[in-house]
Design an enzyme around this catalytic site. Structure first.
Site, PDB file in Angstrom:
ATOM      1  N   PRO A  71       1.662  -2.352  -4.051  1.00 37.05           N
ATOM      2  CG  PRO A  71       4.225  -2.992  -3.109  1.00 37.05           C
ATOM      3  CD  PRO A  71       3.166  -2.487  -3.225  1.00 37.05           C
ATOM      4  CD  GLU A  72      -4.007  -6.217  -4.508  1.00 33.26           C
ATOM      5  OE1 GLU A  72      -3.976  -7.149  -3.942  1.00 33.26           O
ATOM      6  OE2 GLU A  72      -4.357  -5.231  -5.482  1.00 33.26           O
ATOM      7  CE  LYS A 115      -2.436  -6.026   0.897  1.00 30.75           C
ATOM      8  NZ  LYS A 115      -2.841  -4.935   0.539  1.00 30.75           N
ATOM      9  NE  ARG A 153      -8.866   0.549  -1.012  1.00 28.92           N
ATOM     10  CZ  ARG A 153      -8.208  -0.280   0.099  1.00 28.92           C
ATOM     11  NH1 ARG A 153      -7.560  -1.255  -0.735  1.00 28.92           N
ATOM     12  NH2 ARG A 153      -8.716  -0.451   1.233  1.00 28.92           N
TER      13      ARG A 153
END
Ligand SMILES: [Zn+2]
Length: 286
Positions: free
Chosen positions: A2-3, A61, A270
Site C-alpha cells: 500500500p502507498e 507508509k 519493478r
C-alpha cells in the site's frame, strides 16, 4: 505494498473507530504476526492490556497507534496483504485472522489484524522524543506533512548524484512515494524517470512536489469516501484509484496528453511507465 493514500485512509478509519479506546485484552492467533515484536506474543498482549490508544499517526507508509501516557506505540506493518478491520464481536473470525484486540467499552466492536500472506504484523516500540516509533526514526517526512521542508528537499536533490525516480523512492529524502505515485507524478511533471537531479532548478523541484501532492490528494479524495464505515482495510492494492491513473499500468495505451503509446521499462526490479514523447530520456541514457 500500500502507498501513502491507502495507509492514510486506514489511519482515518482507525481514528474514527479505535482512538481513545482502552484495550481489554489482545490475542495473537499466529506467531508470525508479532515476529517484529522481539519479546514475543505474550509480552505483546501483556503490554497492551489496560492501555488506551491515542490518535493514530502516519509518516509516509508507516502507521502507528500510540499508547496514551506510555511513550510507546503499536506499529502496523501491512506488508502485502495486511488489513486492519473493525468488526462487531459476533462477526465470524476471518480465515486469516492473526491478531484480535478487544476493548473495555460497550461499543461492541473489536480491532482485527487479518493477513493472508503473513508478511505484515504488529509490534510495540518505544517512541522517540518526536513521538515516532524508534524503528522508523530515520524515515523522512512525507510531502503531505505540513512540516515537510520543500527547500531542504531541493537542496538534497542537488547534492545527491541520483536520478529523479530513485530520489522519489528514497525514504530518507521523502517518504510515502511508491512506484505507482512516482510514475504518476513524473508523467504530470513531464520528467523521465532517469533524469539526474543534480541540475534541477528550484521551480522544477517545486513543480514536481506539487504534482506528487496533487496525485496523492486525488487518490485520498477517492479513497476517502470509504473510510466512514465500520470496515476499514488495506488490501495491498490501490484498487479504488486504478481508474484515475494516467501512467502506471498503461503500457501500449495512448498518452492522455499527446496520444503517443505509453511505454514500460524494467526499473530496479519493478517497472516504470512513461510517455516517450512527453517524458524524453536524458541525453546520456538515450
Ligand atoms: Zn505524451
Amino acid at each position: 505494498m500500500p502507498e501513502l493514500p491507502e495507509v492514510e485512509v486506514v489511519r482515518r478509519g482507525l481514528e474514527r473507530w479505535v482512538a481513545h479506546r482502552t484495550v481489554a485484552d489482545a490475542e495473537v492467533l499466529h506467531p508470525r504476526a508479532v515476529r517484529r515484536h522481539i519479546a514475543g506474543a505474550d509480552d505483546f498482549t501483556h503490554r497492551l492490556k489496560g492501555h488506551r490508544f491515542g490518535v493514530p499517526s502516519r509518516r509516509g507508509k508507516y502507521l502507528w497507534l500510540p499508547l496514551e501516557d506510555m511513550h510507546q506505540s503499536v506499529l502496523a506493518h501491512l506488508g502485502m496483504s495486511g488489513q486492519l478491520l473493525v468488526q462487531p464481536h459476533e462477526a465470524p473470525a476471518e480465515k486469516h485472522l492473526r491478531i484480535r484486540v478487544r476493548f473495555a467499552d460497550a461499543l461492541g466492536t473489536e480491532l482485527r489484524f487479518v493477513d493472508q500472506r503473513t508478511f505484515g504484523g504488529l509490534s510495540l516500540h518505544e517512541n522517540t522524543p518526536d513521538g515516532l516509533p524508534d524503528v522508523i526514526a530515520h524515515i523522512a517526512r512525507d510531502p503531505l506533512d505540513p512540516l515537510f521542508d520543500d527547500e531542504a528537499f531541493h537542496q538534497a536533490l542537488r547534492r545527491k548524484r541520483t536520478t529523479v525516480k530513485r530520489a522519489l523512492l528514497n525514504q530518507s529524502l521523502i517518504s510515502g512515494v511508491g512506484n505507482i505515485y512516482a510514475d504518476e507524478a513524473l508523467w504530470r511533471s513531464r520528467l523521465h524517470y532517469d533524469r539526474p537531479t543534480a541540475t534541477f532548478t528550484r521551480p522544477r523541484t517545486f513543480e514536481l512536489l506539487g504534482h506528487v501532492r496533487d496525485v496523492m490528494n486525488a487518490a485520498l479524495a477517492v479513497g476517502g469516501t470509504s473510510f466512514d464505515s465500520l470496515y476499514v482495510n488495506v488490501n495491498g492494492e490501490s484498487g479504488y484509484f486504478d481508474r484515475s491513473l494516467d501512467a502506471y499500468g498503461r503500457e501500449g495505451l495512448p498518452c492522455k496528453r499527446c496520444g503517443t503509446p505509453m511505454r514500460r521499462r524494467p526499473w530496479m526490479n519493478r517497472s516504470s511507465y512513461f510517455c516517450p514523447k512527453c517524458q524524453r530520456p536524458p541525453r546520456a541514457a538515450s
